[in-house]
Write a protein that holds these residues in place. Structure first.
Motif, PDB file in Angstrom:
ATOM      1  N   LEU A   1      -1.367   2.405   9.094  1.00  0.00           N
ATOM      2  CA  LEU A   1      -0.633   1.235   9.574  1.00  0.00           C
ATOM      3  C   LEU A   1      -0.895   0.059   8.649  1.00  0.00           C
ATOM      4  O   LEU A   1      -2.039  -0.307   8.400  1.00  0.00           O
ATOM      5  CB  LEU A   1      -1.053   0.876  11.001  1.00  0.00           C
ATOM      6  N   GLU A   2       0.178  -0.518   8.141  1.00  0.00           N
ATOM      7  CA  GLU A   2       0.084  -1.722   7.298  1.00  0.00           C
ATOM      8  C   GLU A   2       0.728  -2.888   8.051  1.00  0.00           C
ATOM      9  O   GLU A   2       1.921  -2.862   8.342  1.00  0.00           O
ATOM     10  CB  GLU A   2       0.815  -1.507   5.969  1.00  0.00           C
ATOM     11  N   VAL A   3      -0.051  -3.906   8.375  1.00  0.00           N
ATOM     12  CA  VAL A   3       0.472  -5.107   9.022  1.00  0.00           C
ATOM     13  C   VAL A   3       0.941  -6.080   7.948  1.00  0.00           C
ATOM     14  O   VAL A   3       0.169  -6.425   7.051  1.00  0.00           O
ATOM     15  CB  VAL A   3      -0.590  -5.757   9.918  1.00  0.00           C
TER      16      VAL A   3
ATOM     17  N   GLU B   1      -6.809   6.453  -2.385  1.00  0.00           N
ATOM     18  CA  GLU B   1      -5.431   6.911  -2.555  1.00  0.00           C
ATOM     19  C   GLU B   1      -5.241   8.217  -1.794  1.00  0.00           C
ATOM     20  O   GLU B   1      -6.039   9.147  -1.925  1.00  0.00           O
ATOM     21  CB  GLU B   1      -5.102   7.115  -4.030  1.00  0.00           C
ATOM     22  N   LYS B   2      -4.189   8.255  -0.971  1.00  0.00           N
ATOM     23  CA  LYS B   2      -3.904   9.455  -0.181  1.00  0.00           C
ATOM     24  C   LYS B   2      -2.443   9.851  -0.376  1.00  0.00           C
ATOM     25  O   LYS B   2      -1.560   8.977  -0.453  1.00  0.00           O
ATOM     26  CB  LYS B   2      -4.174   9.204   1.309  1.00  0.00           C
TER      27      LYS B   2
ATOM     28  N   TYR C   1      -0.222   6.507  -0.090  1.00  0.00           N
ATOM     29  CA  TYR C   1      -0.925   5.351   0.476  1.00  0.00           C
ATOM     30  C   TYR C   1      -2.076   5.003  -0.468  1.00  0.00           C
ATOM     31  O   TYR C   1      -2.945   5.822  -0.740  1.00  0.00           O
ATOM     32  CB  TYR C   1      -1.472   5.696   1.865  1.00  0.00           C
ATOM     33  N   LYS C   2      -2.069   3.764  -0.980  1.00  0.00           N
ATOM     34  CA  LYS C   2      -3.117   3.333  -1.901  1.00  0.00           C
ATOM     35  C   LYS C   2      -3.617   1.968  -1.483  1.00  0.00           C
ATOM     36  O   LYS C   2      -2.891   0.986  -1.500  1.00  0.00           O
ATOM     37  CB  LYS C   2      -2.578   3.279  -3.341  1.00  0.00           C
TER      38      LYS C   2
ATOM     39  N   VAL D   1       0.798  -1.226   0.000  1.00  0.00           N
ATOM     40  CA  VAL D   1       0.000   0.000   0.000  1.00  0.00           C
ATOM     41  C   VAL D   1       0.834   1.281   0.000  1.00  0.00           C
ATOM     42  O   VAL D   1       0.335   2.340  -0.383  1.00  0.00           O
ATOM     43  CB  VAL D   1      -0.971   0.029   1.207  1.00  0.00           C
ATOM     44  N   PHE D   2       2.105   1.194   0.420  1.00  0.00           N
ATOM     45  CA  PHE D   2       2.920   2.398   0.541  1.00  0.00           C
ATOM     46  C   PHE D   2       3.964   2.490  -0.566  1.00  0.00           C
ATOM     47  O   PHE D   2       4.586   1.491  -0.946  1.00  0.00           O
ATOM     48  CB  PHE D   2       3.665   2.423   1.885  1.00  0.00           C
ATOM     49  N   THR D   3       4.178   3.693  -1.070  1.00  0.00           N
ATOM     50  CA  THR D   3       5.310   4.022  -1.938  1.00  0.00           C
ATOM     51  C   THR D   3       5.792   5.412  -1.560  1.00  0.00           C
ATOM     52  O   THR D   3       5.058   6.191  -0.962  1.00  0.00           O
ATOM     53  CB  THR D   3       4.915   4.013  -3.430  1.00  0.00           C
ATOM     54  N   THR D   4       7.035   5.718  -1.916  1.00  0.00           N
ATOM     55  CA  THR D   4       7.519   7.081  -1.701  1.00  0.00           C
ATOM     56  C   THR D   4       6.908   7.983  -2.768  1.00  0.00           C
ATOM     57  O   THR D   4       6.607   7.544  -3.878  1.00  0.00           O
ATOM     58  CB  THR D   4       9.048   7.133  -1.787  1.00  0.00           C
ATOM     59  N   PHE D   5       6.731   9.255  -2.413  1.00  0.00           N
ATOM     60  CA  PHE D   5       6.111  10.182  -3.350  1.00  0.00           C
ATOM     61  C   PHE D   5       6.564  11.595  -3.008  1.00  0.00           C
ATOM     62  O   PHE D   5       6.304  12.080  -1.904  1.00  0.00           O
ATOM     63  CB  PHE D   5       4.583  10.093  -3.269  1.00  0.00           C
ATOM     64  N   GLY D   6       7.253  12.242  -3.967  1.00  0.00           N
ATOM     65  CA  GLY D   6       7.693  13.609  -3.730  1.00  0.00           C
ATOM     66  C   GLY D   6       8.544  13.709  -2.489  1.00  0.00           C
ATOM     67  O   GLY D   6       9.567  13.027  -2.346  1.00  0.00           O
ATOM     68  N   ASP D   7       8.127  14.551  -1.559  1.00  0.00           N
ATOM     69  CA  ASP D   7       8.852  14.728  -0.305  1.00  0.00           C
ATOM     70  C   ASP D   7       8.192  13.938   0.823  1.00  0.00           C
ATOM     71  O   ASP D   7       8.403  14.223   1.997  1.00  0.00           O
ATOM     72  CB  ASP D   7       8.886  16.217   0.062  1.00  0.00           C
TER      73      ASP D   7
END
Length: 390
Positions: free
Chosen positions: A386-388, A298-299, A292-293, A282-288
Motif C-alpha cells: 500500500l502506497e499512500v 525491490e520486489k 515495488y521498489k 514505488v510502483f511500476t509495471t513489470f512484465g505481466d
C-alpha cells in the motif's frame, strides 16, 4: 444594443469574477462564462445544442440525451450566485442565468434585487414554542445525519456519487487487424505491438510482407461485462450513473471533464498508460505484473502458474487527474484480478476496514493485491503493498 461604455463595464466585471477564488481553479466554468458573455453581447440566441457543439464538440446525433451542458450550466449558476453573495455591493453589472435557460443577462444591482423574493413578513411566536420547535428540528437533523452516515458510500466513491457528477467508465479493449494468411483466408488477429492506429502504421512498415488492414471493431475480455454489471448495480444503489467509453477512443478532454473509472489490462492501454501510476514513487509495471521498489528493497509481483490455480496481481490506483475530479484504476493483465478488486471496492463493509489502513492520512493511494482463483471461479484477494499518496 449594448454601448461601448457598457461593454467596457461588462469586460471589467468579467475579469473580476474570473480571477476570484471561486473561479480561478475552474477553467471549464471560466470558459463557459466567457462564451456566454461574448454571445450575449453579440445578441445570439443560445441553446443546449449550440453550446455543446461550440464548446465541447458534442455530436448530439449520437447521444441526444448528453447532459454535459446542463450540468455545467447548473454548476456555473451556483458559482455565480455564491460569488455575488460576497461581492454584489461592489458590482456595477450583475451576470444572471435564470434556471432552465442558456442565455445570460446583464442586470443592474436594482434589477437583480427585484428578481429575488421579498420576505418582509414575520410571525411572532412565543419563546416556549420556539424551544419546542428547535428541539424537534435537532431531533430531525440528528436522524438524517445518522442515516446519511450509515448510508454514506465508501470514501473513494464520494465524488462519483455526487448528484451533479459526470462519470466515465473506460473499458480496455484490444486493437484487431485483418490479416490474409497462407491459406488465402482473411482473419481477425491481435498483435501485442498494435494497440492503436499509429502502432498499426509502424508495424506494417516494419513487416511489409504481411497483408494487413484495420478492422471496424476491437476486442474486450470477459471482465468487461462482469465489471460493468457490478459497477452499474453499485451506482444505481446511489441513484447516479456513468457513461461508457472504450480505451481505444478515449480523449484527453474526457479525462479533464469526468470522474474516471478504468477497468482492464495495462498492456492494452493507450492514453491511460501515461496517467496510470503517474504519481507513484514505488510502483511500476513489470512484465505481466508490477515492481515495488522502496529504499533498497525491490520486489517483483508477476503472474504465477501452478498445477491447480493461477496467482496474479492487480493494482487499484485512486488519485486526481484534474482539479475537482477523481480517478480509480482497476488494472491487471488478467480478468480475474480486475473482477476481484472491483468486487472488493463495491463492498461498503470491506471499504470501511480498508480505509483504516490509511491511518488517517490522505485518501489517495496505490494498492497492490494478490488474487488467486481455483479454476478461475473461486476468487480470493489479499492486500500486498500500500502506497499512500499526497
Amino acid at each position: 444594443m449594448i454601448t461601448e461604455n457598457k461593454k467596457k463595464v461588462i469586460k471589467e466585471a468579467l475579469n473580476r469574477i474570473c480571477s476570484h477564488k471561486l473561479f480561478v481553479n475552474s477553467p471549464t466554468h471560466v470558459d463557459l462564462l466567457k462564451y456566454l458573455v461574448e454571445k450575449t453581447i453579440s445578441g445570439e440566441e443560445l441553446n443546449e445544442v449550440t453550446i455543446g457543439s461550440d464548446l465541447y464538440g458534442i455530436d448530439y446525433s449520437e447521444n441526444k440525451r448528453n447532459s454535459t451542458v446542463r450540468s455545467y450550466m447548473y454548476k456555473l449558476r451556483k458559482k455565480i450566485e455564491e460569488y455575488y453573495a460576497e461581492t454584489i455591493e461592489n458590482e456595477d453589472v450583475i451576470f444572471q442565468i435564470n434556471k432552465g435557460q442558456y442565455n445570460l443577462s446583464f442586470l443592474s444591482t436594482e434589477e437583480y434585487y427585484k428578481t429575488k423574493p421579498n420576505n418582509k413578513e414575520s410571525i411572532s411566536i412565543q419563546t416556549k414554542y420556539l424551544k419546542l420547535i428547535g428541539g424537534l428540528l435537532l431531533v430531525v437533523v440528528a436522524f438524517f445525519v445518522i442515516r446519511t452516515a450509515v448510508k454514506k458510500p465508501g470514501f473513494v466513491w464520494e465524488a462519483y456519487f455526487d448528484k451533479n457528477s459526470q462519470n466515465l467508465l473506460v473499458i480496455s479493449d484490444q486493437f484487431i487487424v485483418y490479416e490474409k494468411l497462407s491459406d488465402g483466408q482473411t482473419y481477425g488477429i491481435s498483435y501485442p505491438e498494435i494497440n492503436n492506429h499509429n502502432d498499426f502504421i509502424k508495424y506494417t512498415q516494419k513487416h511489409a510482407g504481411k497483408e494487413l488492414k484495420t478492422t471496424d471493431y476491437t476486442l474486450m475480455s470477459k471482465m468487461a461485462p462482469y465489471t460493468v454489471k457490478t459497477l452499474s448495480k453499485w451506482f444505481n444503489s446511489e441513484g447516479v450513473d456513468f457513461q461508457l467509453e472504450l480505451e481505444s477512443k478515449l480523449k484527453y478532454e474526457d479525462v479533464q471533464n469526468h470522474n474516471i473509472l478504468f477497468v482492464g489490462q495495462y498492456k492494452t492501454m493507450n492514453l491511460s498508460k501515461s496517467l496510470f501510476l503517474k504519481d507513484s514513487k514505488v510502483f511500476t509495471t513489470f512484465g505481466d505484473g508490477f515492481k515495488y521498489k522502496n529504499n533498497n528493497a525491490e520486489k517483483i509481483y508477476n503472474t504465477e502458474f501452478g498445477t491447480t490455480q493461477k496467482v496474479e496481481y492487480a493494482m487499484v490506483s485512486y488519485s486526481s487527474l484534474s482539479p475537482g475530479k477523481s480517478a480509480i484504476y482497476f488494472v491487471s493483465n488478467n480478468d480475474i484480478g480486475v473482477m476481484a478488486t472491483v468486487r472488493k471496492f463495491t463492498n461498503k463493509e470491506w471499504l470501511t476496514k480498508f480505509k483504516k489502513q490509511l491511518q488517517g492520512k490522505s485518501q489517495h493511494f496505490n494498492a497492490l493485491f494478490r488474487v488467486s482463483g481455483l479454476q478461475r471461479t473461486d476468487i480470493s484477494c489479499e492486500l500486498m503493498e500500500l502506497e499512500v499518496l499526497y
